[in-house]
Design an enzyme around this catalytic site. Sequence first.
Site, PDB file in Angstrom:
ATOM      1  N   HIS A  20       0.833  -1.199   0.000  1.00  0.00           N
ATOM      2  CA  HIS A  20       0.000   0.000   0.000  1.00  0.00           C
ATOM      3  C   HIS A  20       0.870   1.253   0.000  1.00  0.00           C
ATOM      4  O   HIS A  20       1.771   1.398   0.816  1.00  0.00           O
ATOM      5  CB  HIS A  20      -0.909  -0.024   1.222  1.00  0.00           C
ATOM      6  CG  HIS A  20      -1.912   1.071   1.246  1.00  0.00           C
ATOM      7  ND1 HIS A  20      -2.442   1.539   2.408  1.00  0.00           N
ATOM      8  CD2 HIS A  20      -2.472   1.804   0.255  1.00  0.00           C
ATOM      9  CE1 HIS A  20      -3.303   2.503   2.130  1.00  0.00           C
ATOM     10  NE2 HIS A  20      -3.333   2.690   0.834  1.00  0.00           N
ATOM     11  N   ASP A  28       7.193   5.635 -21.033  1.00  0.00           N
ATOM     12  CA  ASP A  28       7.537   5.456 -22.436  1.00  0.00           C
ATOM     13  C   ASP A  28       9.034   5.182 -22.562  1.00  0.00           C
ATOM     14  O   ASP A  28       9.778   5.236 -21.574  1.00  0.00           O
ATOM     15  CB  ASP A  28       7.092   6.666 -23.252  1.00  0.00           C
ATOM     16  CG  ASP A  28       7.722   7.983 -22.818  1.00  0.00           C
ATOM     17  OD1 ASP A  28       8.879   7.991 -22.362  1.00  0.00           O
ATOM     18  OD2 ASP A  28       7.047   9.013 -22.949  1.00  0.00           O
ATOM     19  N   HIS A  96       6.004  18.186 -16.157  1.00  0.00           N
ATOM     20  CA  HIS A  96       6.829  17.017 -16.472  1.00  0.00           C
ATOM     21  C   HIS A  96       8.109  16.960 -15.647  1.00  0.00           C
ATOM     22  O   HIS A  96       8.517  15.882 -15.196  1.00  0.00           O
ATOM     23  CB  HIS A  96       7.160  17.002 -17.970  1.00  0.00           C
ATOM     24  CG  HIS A  96       7.872  15.775 -18.421  1.00  0.00           C
ATOM     25  ND1 HIS A  96       7.332  14.518 -18.325  1.00  0.00           N
ATOM     26  CD2 HIS A  96       9.101  15.614 -18.979  1.00  0.00           C
ATOM     27  CE1 HIS A  96       8.184  13.630 -18.809  1.00  0.00           C
ATOM     28  NE2 HIS A  96       9.268  14.272 -19.205  1.00  0.00           N
ATOM     29  N   ALA A 119       3.887   9.702 -22.402  1.00  0.00           N
ATOM     30  CA  ALA A 119       3.120   8.502 -22.047  1.00  0.00           C
ATOM     31  C   ALA A 119       3.756   7.907 -20.790  1.00  0.00           C
ATOM     32  O   ALA A 119       4.461   6.891 -20.843  1.00  0.00           O
ATOM     33  CB  ALA A 119       3.098   7.508 -23.201  1.00  0.00           C
TER      34      ALA A 119
END
Length: 129
Positions: A20, A28, A96, A119
């Site tokens: 957990h 990608d 990003h 991705a």
Amino acid sequence: MKRSGILNRQLAGALAELGHGDGVLVCDAGMPIPDGPRVVDLSFRAGVPSFAEVLDGLIDELVIEGGTAADEVRDANPETARLLAGRVPGLSHVPHEELKRLTAGARLVVRTGEARPYANVLLRCGVFF
């Protein structure tokens, strides 16, 4: 021999070790991979396996309570943005560069052959009870 599910022994074993709150980066082929997390590299050729295929396989195996993706995916890769919005509960977005910093805390990195930008998603494992 396993009958179904994830057959890659390194990936199946790594998934069994998660708990957990652990982070799993699905990325990608171009995402920088930090030192530290265990890495299972599934990439074979550009686009193989795809981000969507790997994400779906992981979602079938894991309890996911949330995830984080890059803000940039919305404009640069709307198909992946829609995929993430539809499959990852509690999805949030960060720049990003921040996502790259967050990946250092992942327990596992699963690299795909995806060749479309942004991705990437950092999944947060939940608990089944």
